[in-house]
Design a protein around this motif. Sequence first.
Motif: not given
Length: 325
Positions: A37, A88, A90-91, A94-95, A98
Amino acid sequence: FLRLLRGSGPKGLAGMRPKTRRLSGMTGINLVRPLLSTARTDLENYARHNQLRWVTDESNQNVQYDRNMLRHKWFNVAQQYWAERWPGMQRAIARSAYLCDQQQTTLDLLLAEKLQHVKISPQTLSKSTLISHPKALQICLLRYWFEQLTDEAPSAAVLTEMQSALTCENDRSPIIAWGSHEWRVHADTIYFLRHSYTAKSVYGVLADDQYLECQDDLGRSIHISCQFIQTTLTITLSRQDDAANQERVLVPGGLNNLQAQSVIITNQLSDCYFTANAKGKSRQLKRWFKEWKTPPWYRNDVVGVFVDDTLLAIIDGNKIKLNRI
């Protein structure tokens, strides 16, 4: 993105996990990625600040590889518009990864519980129990089962072919191969073979403290050893990944003076007769094989234990079956 382009499911879209377990032979290896990470730029800045040197794989710059094409071409263009069009982003990616990982983890827990009711042994399943589930769940259970057995899991197309083969009549024995593995069905049992099954000729004369190698119906190596103590012959089967199986045979009258060197192990049993119980009739082994549901690919590999010309026992898979003569 590469796995998305390849049509991966939740497990693939979850990306690389911080901790995974890979199979190595009959055991597993834990792989831990503690820096997964951490951003590459942070790692490079830390290395420069602490005067550390690192090695860069030259192939990482070769855009002939799909992963490098995405990294150096597609992402470079996309980054120009992230801040303006997709703040946002990239976030958000990633979410999503997840959430896919959480979904896959939950699914694995549910499948592990279901699989316990389908498994006969680690490498065999009950066909009737498996097909009692909805078709979508059958595919998931098969995929999860293979993931516990090999790193070389079958493709979606191969899994669909397997599911179709489950509806065949019980007197048929379909075989589906992928990579080095085989999937076979006979009667109500589904078999996973780590390697393509190859029949082997077995013949040998055993003395005490010696063994002869044969194989079971999954192609796994089995060692047979015999020991004479007065009028009793002890037959022992051993396999690397399992506890030893042992049976004692009382040698019939008239054979008591023979020595251990007289024990012959062979799978040349085509004309042999066998008595399964003391009050039963003697029948040809091929008739017993049908009754015992011995897989057809294995019947010529079933091994007999002889003293002189007398068949004392047969080795059917990892079971010792005594001839009740």
